[in-house]
Design a protein around this motif. Structure first.
Motif, PDB file in Angstrom:
ATOM      1  N   THR A  23       0.838  -1.197   0.000  1.00 46.91           N
ATOM      2  CA  THR A  23       0.000   0.000   0.000  1.00 46.91           C
ATOM      3  C   THR A  23       0.872   1.245   0.000  1.00 46.91           C
ATOM      4  O   THR A  23       2.054   1.202   0.342  1.00 46.91           O
ATOM      5  CB  THR A  23      -0.917   0.037   1.236  1.00 46.91           C
ATOM      6  N   CYS A  27      -1.445   7.503   1.540  1.00 51.11           N
ATOM      7  CA  CYS A  27      -2.913   7.471   1.540  1.00 51.11           C
ATOM      8  C   CYS A  27      -3.485   6.080   1.813  1.00 51.11           C
ATOM      9  O   CYS A  27      -4.689   5.905   1.854  1.00 51.11           O
ATOM     10  CB  CYS A  27      -3.459   8.001   0.219  1.00 51.11           C
ATOM     11  N   HIS A  29      -3.723   3.414  -0.049  1.00 58.87           N
ATOM     12  CA  HIS A  29      -4.369   2.743  -1.172  1.00 58.87           C
ATOM     13  C   HIS A  29      -3.356   1.839  -1.856  1.00 58.87           C
ATOM     14  O   HIS A  29      -2.181   1.827  -1.513  1.00 58.87           O
ATOM     15  CB  HIS A  29      -4.946   3.761  -2.152  1.00 58.87           C
ATOM     16  N   CYS A  57       1.568   5.015  -6.542  1.00 61.04           N
ATOM     17  CA  CYS A  57       0.278   4.839  -5.890  1.00 61.04           C
ATOM     18  C   CYS A  57      -0.835   4.925  -6.939  1.00 61.04           C
ATOM     19  O   CYS A  57      -0.820   5.798  -7.798  1.00 61.04           O
ATOM     20  CB  CYS A  57       0.070   5.893  -4.825  1.00 61.04           C
ATOM     21  N   PHE A  59      -3.952   5.632  -6.350  1.00 58.67           N
ATOM     22  CA  PHE A  59      -4.967   6.629  -5.997  1.00 58.67           C
ATOM     23  C   PHE A  59      -4.423   8.059  -6.090  1.00 58.67           C
ATOM     24  O   PHE A  59      -4.973   8.886  -6.801  1.00 58.67           O
ATOM     25  CB  PHE A  59      -5.490   6.354  -4.587  1.00 58.67           C
TER      26      PHE A  59
END
Length: 69
Positions: A23, A27, A29, A57, A59
């Motif tokens: 992840t 954030c 995600h 990432c 997101f």
């Protein structure tokens, strides 16, 4: 009197990506392993390309780690 005006910009593009376990630390995600390409342009004409891999990432789009290829 001579005046030189140069317009240089740099654009990074994701060529392809696939999910990776883990992840984002910012954030929370999911993350992706992406093949990136950076193009440096002078007066809208590309003259230098660099390809590299990065963990991005999915997101927020932040680059978590980069690798030279």
């Amino acid at each position: 009197m001579v005046c030189f005006c140069f317009l240089v910009d740099q654009k990074s593009v994701v060529r392809r990506s696939k999910p990776v376990a883990g992840t984002c630390s910012r954030c929370r995600h999911g993350a992706l392993v992406a093949d990136m390409q950076t193009a440096t342009r002078f007066c809208y004409i590309p003259f230098y390309w660099k390809s590299w891999k990065a963990i991005v990432c999915s997101f927020c789009g932040s680059i978590l780690k980069s690798y030279n290829t």
